[in-house]
Design an enzyme around this catalytic site. Structure first.
Site, mmCIF file in Angstrom:
data_model
loop_
_atom_site.group_PDB
_atom_site.id
_atom_site.type_symbol
_atom_site.label_atom_id
_atom_site.label_comp_id
_atom_site.label_asym_id
_atom_site.label_seq_id
_atom_site.Cartn_x
_atom_site.Cartn_y
_atom_site.Cartn_z
ATOM 1 N N CYS A 2 0.921 -1.576 0.000
ATOM 2 C CA CYS A 2 -0.132 0.018 -0.055
ATOM 3 C C CYS A 2 0.660 1.061 -0.145
ATOM 4 C CB CYS A 2 -0.616 -0.064 0.824
ATOM 5 S SG CYS A 2 -2.203 -1.447 1.562
ATOM 6 N N ARG A 27 3.387 -0.414 -5.158
ATOM 7 C CA ARG A 27 3.355 -1.135 -3.882
ATOM 8 C C ARG A 27 2.315 -2.167 -4.219
ATOM 9 N NH1 ARG A 27 5.435 1.450 0.882
ATOM 10 N NH2 ARG A 27 7.171 1.943 0.214
ATOM 11 N N TRP A 74 -3.159 -2.665 -1.277
ATOM 12 C CA TRP A 74 -2.195 -3.811 -1.750
ATOM 13 C C TRP A 74 -3.037 -5.082 -0.437
ATOM 14 C CZ3 TRP A 74 -0.412 -8.442 0.633
ATOM 15 C CH2 TRP A 74 0.078 -9.640 -0.819
ATOM 16 N N ASN A 98 -0.681 1.872 5.731
ATOM 17 C CA ASN A 98 0.129 0.684 5.198
ATOM 18 C C ASN A 98 0.760 -0.175 5.931
ATOM 19 O OD1 ASN A 98 3.511 0.991 4.105
ATOM 20 N ND2 ASN A 98 1.814 -1.056 4.170
ATOM 21 N N GLY A 99 0.281 -1.389 5.598
ATOM 22 C CA GLY A 99 0.442 -2.191 7.059
ATOM 23 C C GLY A 99 -0.049 -3.278 8.205
ATOM 24 N N GLU A 479 14.896 -19.574 -10.378
ATOM 25 C CA GLU A 479 14.344 -17.585 -11.124
ATOM 26 C C GLU A 479 13.285 -18.180 -12.958
ATOM 27 O OE1 GLU A 479 14.158 -14.736 -10.423
ATOM 28 O OE2 GLU A 479 14.587 -13.360 -11.733
ATOM 29 N N LYS A 483 10.086 -16.403 -12.950
ATOM 30 C CA LYS A 483 9.379 -15.051 -13.709
ATOM 31 C C LYS A 483 8.518 -15.510 -15.197
ATOM 32 C CE LYS A 483 11.118 -12.496 -13.103
ATOM 33 N NZ LYS A 483 12.367 -11.669 -12.185
ATOM 34 N N GLU A 486 4.779 -15.542 -12.775
ATOM 35 C CA GLU A 486 4.400 -14.803 -12.127
ATOM 36 C C GLU A 486 3.612 -13.628 -12.933
ATOM 37 O OE1 GLU A 486 7.935 -11.820 -9.122
ATOM 38 O OE2 GLU A 486 8.424 -12.453 -11.298
ATOM 39 N N HIS A 502 15.139 -38.011 -8.371
ATOM 40 C CA HIS A 502 13.899 -37.715 -7.161
ATOM 41 C C HIS A 502 12.485 -37.222 -7.167
ATOM 42 C CE1 HIS A 502 18.081 -39.847 -6.040
ATOM 43 N NE2 HIS A 502 18.365 -38.400 -6.312
ATOM 44 N N LYS A 602 5.456 -4.301 -6.390
ATOM 45 C CA LYS A 602 6.783 -4.398 -6.712
ATOM 46 C C LYS A 602 6.939 -4.517 -4.981
ATOM 47 C CE LYS A 602 10.265 -3.890 -9.642
ATOM 48 N NZ LYS A 602 10.818 -4.431 -9.766
HETATM 49 C C1 G6P Z 1 8.301 -8.951 -4.878
HETATM 50 C C2 G6P Z 1 8.919 -8.347 -6.238
HETATM 51 C C3 G6P Z 1 10.007 -9.404 -7.280
HETATM 52 C C4 G6P Z 1 10.704 -8.831 -5.730
HETATM 53 C C5 G6P Z 1 10.869 -9.415 -4.702
HETATM 54 C C6 G6P Z 1 11.964 -8.981 -3.588
HETATM 55 O O1 G6P Z 1 7.673 -10.068 -4.698
HETATM 56 O O2 G6P Z 1 7.830 -8.456 -7.437
HETATM 57 O O3 G6P Z 1 10.112 -8.480 -8.482
HETATM 58 O O4 G6P Z 1 12.768 -9.967 -6.320
HETATM 59 O O5 G6P Z 1 9.828 -8.703 -3.947
HETATM 60 O O6 G6P Z 1 11.659 -7.948 -3.649
HETATM 61 P P1 G6P Z 1 12.916 -6.158 -3.070
HETATM 62 O O7 G6P Z 1 12.120 -5.111 -3.378
HETATM 63 O O8 G6P Z 1 13.561 -6.740 -2.130
HETATM 64 O O9 G6P Z 1 14.180 -6.670 -4.568
#
Ligand code: G6P
Length: 607
Positions: A2, A27, A74, A98-99, A479, A483, A486, A502, A602
């Protein structure tokens, strides 16, 4: 998560509240709202969905005033509907939060018993009712706000309008960041300095437990013990210019293409141009003298930490533990007395990573931030930083920040190995020379774009995709899968290729896409055996490899994405690029919003 903005001014504030909100959309973007004093009391406007929906709602029914608060949400408690959107309001109060208020249920029950009627399912609404309750008991505005804040447990950044004709903003923080901005005949409150950058660069960061009364020309702050305090006013070095997509369709596409420049900037910052050795400044001794490293992060940044473990252990001969911040902070980890902790974060605001940093500081560890936002909480609280210079990253799924994190960690590993004398001057220089080629190698890797685009329809129609790698390419496999998940909402799994037998091999049937990340390294023969095993079982193998090894995949892989030869530590960094393209083009094919995927944000500022 948020985002919060507040403005008190001699001029109307609604348009600027909206402008601040747009800068905080990273956010969360589930719903948004604003509230202003309009002379007759508090008026609000809210909308479900992205901030453009709020903008349309405001065009239809404008509200205006010279003091107001705004929020982009959010959802944590309660669905992302208009009803649950902030600001939450009672007859004399509006708040944005926010929180997470952990004791909201108990507080809500008490207030309901006293006759309060709640309109939402959120934890946040209880703050508005608490303030109203204290006003009803006869407390003045300031005392009602403080008495209410004192009852909250959990994490919060709160901004509030209280009264009927007031020209004051009330603000408090505990666990979630809040910034006060100083303008000319106006004052601001924001979740970060970036939100306030179009209005002012003069900012003050509230500290944990602070509460503030913000008037048009001054701010009064009390610390958590209730004592008046002053906090330093700083000049934020944040550009007011919002990143634009330029000629690209999406930020994700743009940011993938920006990697030659972001890598060039980042690498250049940590290499001594005269000696061609790494420049680690204050981080040098912390990496040289530590008995053990612990690398802590979340999401994509955690996979950068996981790659770094291979590098630091192999070259600097130092034991590295990696941990997901949300696990680390609660598992009572045994920490080395003379240890150093690395915190990797694009935003520098991830709640769990920040909490882990505070844990390590209390335990007496040296702390290094590898952060892309230089004025963020993590960057400000670590002993020292090795910033990534990726520039603002807008796409929610991290791309250029990830490769910049890897570049910094590679330089850190080689720098630390050199300082610890586990590699010679010549070896260090050879590694640095390889890393200096990252921008050129990256440009060559960007040429795989059309091939990745042509593979995307296969991934888009598959029910699952498996990503495999060995050694430092194992975290890359994780990763690659993250990706894809996501941005496409398709299921994907990343696995260590050696673990195939395994479990994950049972997932493979005729046509199952398997992306194998296998540029030339000491384990290539073993990886090729794995490819043979899965190809024999009908997998649709997509090999990401380099010139030296491409021929090994003939007859086994349906697609071979061939990168240039990747010297030294460049392999895992450059191999990320086709993984990003595969995810991007699969999302494009499926029509998902890869810049703002559903349910994600983000910056994850709540745990
Ligand atoms: C969220 C974002 C990711 C990011 C992660 C950690 O999940 O969508 O892209 O890797 O947070 O965020 P940071 O800002 O700590 O890298």
């Amino acid at each position: 998560m948020c985002g919060i903005v507040g403005i008190i001014s001699t001029r109307p504030v609604s348009a600027r509240l909206l402008e601040g909100l747009k800068r905080l959309e990273y956010r969360g973007y589930d719903s948004a709202g604003i509230a202003v004093f309009n002379g007759q009391g508090i008026k609000r406007c809210r909308a479900a969905g992205k901030i453009v929906n709020l903008q349309s709602a405001l065009q239809e029914s404008p509200i205006e005033g010279t003091c107001g608060i705004a929020h982009t949400r959010w959802a944590t408690h309660g669905r992302p509907t208009r009803t649950n959107a902030h600001p939450h309001q009672t007859s004399q109060v509006a708040i944005v939060h926010n929180g997470i208020i952990e004791n909201h249920k108990a507080l809500r029950e008490e207030l309901i018993d006293q006759g309060h009627v709640f309109a939402t399912q959120t934890d946040s609404e209880v703050i508005a009712h608490l303030i109203q309750h204290h006003l009803d008991k006869g407390l003045g505005e300031t005392d009602a706000f403080q008495a209410s804040i004192d009852k909250l447990e959990g994490a919060y950044a709160v901004a509030a309008l209280i009264g009927t004709h007031s020209q004051t903003l009330y603000a408090a923080r505990h666990g979630s960041p809040l910034v006060i901005g100083f303008g000319t005949d106006e004052m601001f409150v924001g979740s970060d300095a970036f939100a306030l950058a179009p209005f002012t660069q003069k900012v003050l960061y509230l500290e944990e437990g602070d509460s503030a009364i913000v008037n048009i020309d001054n701010v009064t702050i009390k610390d958590k013990a209730g004592a008046p305090v002053t906090r330093d006013i700083l000049t934020a070095k944040i550009s007011a210019v919002m990143a634009e997509k330029g000629n690209y369709r999406h930020f994700m596409e743009k940011e993938i293409h920006e990697q030659p420049e972001s890598l060039a900037r980042t690498v250049a910052a940590y290499i001594d141009p005269d000696t061609h050795l790494p420049l680690l400044d204050d981080a040098g001794p912390l990496l040289q003298n530590a008995d053990r490293l612990v690398a802590i992060a979340c999401g994509t940044a955690f996979y950068a930490a996981s790659v770094a473990k291979y590098w630091f252990e192999q070259y600097a001969d130092i034991h590295v533990e990696t941990d997901i911040a949300s696990e680390f902070r609660y598992r009572h980890p045994a920490l080395a007395k003379n240890g150093t902790a690395l915190f990797i974060s694009q935003s520098g605001e991830t709640a769990d990573t920040l909490a882990a940093l505070r844990y390590c500081k209390r335990a007496g560890l040296g702390t290094i931030g590898i952060v892309n936002a230089p004025e963020s909480s993590i960057a400000r609280e670590t002993n020292t930083n090795l910033h990534t210079l990726a520039g603002p990253e807008i796409g929610v799924a991290s791309t250029k920040a990830f490769t910049a994190q890897l570049a910094v960690l590679a330089l850190g590993a080689i720098g630390s190995a050199h300082l610890r004398k586990t590699i010679s001057d010549d070896e260090a220089k050879a590694h640095i020379e390889a890393l200096e080629h990252l921008p050129t190698l990256c440009k060559a890797a960007l040429e795989t774009e059309q091939q990745c685009a042509s593979i995307a329809p296969t991934l888009a129609q598959a029910s699952q995709t498996l990503f495999l790698g060995r050694g430092a390419y194992f975290p890359l496999a994780l990763e690659g899968a993250l990706k894809l998940k996501e941005v496409t909402y398709l299921h994907a799994e990343g696995y260590a290729a050696g673990e195939l037998k395994h479990g994950p091999i049972a997932l493979i049937e005729e046509g199952t896409p398997v992306v194998i990340i296998a540029p030339n390294d000491a384990l290539i023969e073993k990886t090729i055996s794995n490819v043979e095993e899965i190809a024999a079982r009908g997998a649709h193998v997509i090999a990401i490899t380099d010139k030296a090894c491409a021929s090994h995949f003939e007859g086994q892989a349906r697609h071979t994405i061939c990168l240039p030869d990747l010297p030294g530590l460049t392999g895992p960094i450059i191999s990320a690029i086709p993984l990003q393209f595969l995810a991007y083009y699969t999302a494009l094919k499926r029509g998902t919003n890869m810049d703002q995927p559903r349910n994600l944000a983000k910056s994850v500022t709540v745990e």
